[in-house]
Structures are given as C-alpha cells and as structure tokens.
Design a protein around this motif. Structure first.
Motif, short mmCIF file in Angstrom:
data_model
loop_
_atom_site.label_atom_id
_atom_site.label_comp_id
_atom_site.label_asym_id
_atom_site.label_seq_id
_atom_site.Cartn_x
_atom_site.Cartn_y
_atom_site.Cartn_z
N GLN A 1 -9.86 10.71 0.35
CA GLN A 1 -11.25 10.28 0.21
C GLN A 1 -11.37 8.77 0.29
O GLN A 1 -12.32 8.24 0.86
N ARG A 2 -10.41 8.05 -0.30
CA ARG A 2 -10.44 6.58 -0.28
C ARG A 2 -10.27 6.02 1.11
O ARG A 2 -10.76 4.94 1.41
N THR A 3 -9.55 6.72 1.97
CA THR A 3 -9.24 6.18 3.30
C THR A 3 -10.26 6.57 4.36
O THR A 3 -10.20 6.06 5.46
N THR A 4 -11.15 7.51 4.05
CA THR A 4 -12.14 7.90 5.07
C THR A 4 -13.46 7.24 4.86
O THR A 4 -13.75 6.64 3.91
N ARG B 1 0.83 -1.20 0.00
CA ARG B 1 0.00 0.00 0.00
C ARG B 1 0.87 1.26 0.00
O ARG B 1 0.58 2.23 -0.69
N GLU C 1 -7.94 12.57 -3.56
CA GLU C 1 -8.44 11.24 -3.89
C GLU C 1 -7.96 10.20 -2.88
O GLU C 1 -8.73 9.35 -2.43
N ILE C 2 -6.70 10.29 -2.49
CA ILE C 2 -6.14 9.35 -1.51
C ILE C 2 -6.84 9.50 -0.18
O ILE C 2 -7.22 8.51 0.44
#
Length: 171
Positions: A168-171, A29, A165-166
């Motif tokens: 947003q993907r993790t929340t 990751r 974007e990163i």
C-alpha cells in the motif's frame, strides 16, 4: 516490418520495474524492509504455539526457491480466466501468492527470467531486492544460506498484513 513472434515469447531483457507492478528495494530502504519482515516472521512464529518444526512452519508461510515459486504461479489461475475457458476441467489452485521477493542480481539471469512474466499474468506483485548479496539476505529470512526467490503465501497471517502495508505504501 512486424516483429518475429518467436523472439518476443522468451524475454531475455534484464528485470525492470513496471509501474504499479514491480517494486525495487535497495540500500537503507531494503534494510528496513527485510528487517521488518524478519521481525514479523519471528513474532508470528513465537505467537504460533503450533508444534510444527520451523522448516514445516516456513513452508506453510512461503514458497521458497525459484522452482517452488514457479510451481505455485503456474497453478494459479491466470487473470482473465483464459485457462478456464480453454480447459473446462481446469482446477483452481488452493495456494495463492500475495507477493514475491526476487533477487535482481541472479546469475545466470535465465534462472529467473520467467518469474516477472508469470507474476504479472497472475497479478502478483514482485518486490525486487537490488543488493549484491540479495540471495544471502533473502536466505536469512527463511533460515537458509541463500534464496533467489521467496513467494509469500496468502493465508491471512500477520506476515500478510505487513506485506499488504508495504504494498500500500509503494502504490
């Protein structure tokens, strides 16, 4: 029995993730994250026809190093505008950080102990790089040998869109 207020004002505990605030990356990751950021930096730099040398261009995009990241965070208005209420002459900072990349294995630890607290008070997301060679890997992003902390300046660049974007993907 109450807690000693002096002991709680200087955190010495190791960095730990907090829900919706700190994000940890390790292994594959982490490789994907750093590779995508590196690609975006190269693409953005190539598209920018500015005649700025790489060093100056990087300084416009990032706060590089613990001291620079700390300086920018301290100049940002704390959430709740408490600084403005305490001092009516308080000037807001023109530079804001979108996120901070921070190595989780910094030695000595006290070099970075203050960064998570400052970042949280300014609502700046912290992306922890959990890798034995985290400082080397962060340094590669900004053409340096090592970097313990890199703050991504919020200036509307394609790099900011990728970081959005990163996050947003993790929340």
């Amino acid at each position: 029995m109450g807690k000693n207020p002096k002991s709680s004002s200087h955190p010495v505990a190791p960095l730990q993730s907090k829900p919706n605030q700190d994000i940890s990356y390790e292994g594959e990751r982490l490789d994907e994250l750093l590779l995508s950021i590196q690609r975006e930096i190269k693409t953005t730099r190539d598209l920018n026809a500015e005649s700025l040398p790489e060093k100056f261009w990087l300084k416009k995009q990032f706060a590089i190093g613990v001291n620079e990241v700390t300086r920018v965070l301290e100049r940002m208005t704390p959430c709740g505008d408490s600084a403005r209420l305490m001092n009516p002459n308080y000037k807001t900072c023109t530079v804001k950080l979108q996120a901070i990349l921070l190595t989780a294995n910094c030695n000595p630890r006290w070099l970075t102990n203050h960064v998570p607290t400052l970042a949280m008070s300014r609502k700046v997301p912290l992306i922890l790089v959990k890798d034995k060679e985290g400082s080397l890997r962060l340094g590669e992003l900004v053409s340096l040998k090592t970097a313990i902390a890199i703050g991504i300046k919020a200036n509307g660049s394609p790099i900011n869109q990728l970081i959005d974007e990163i996050l947003q993907r993790t929340t």
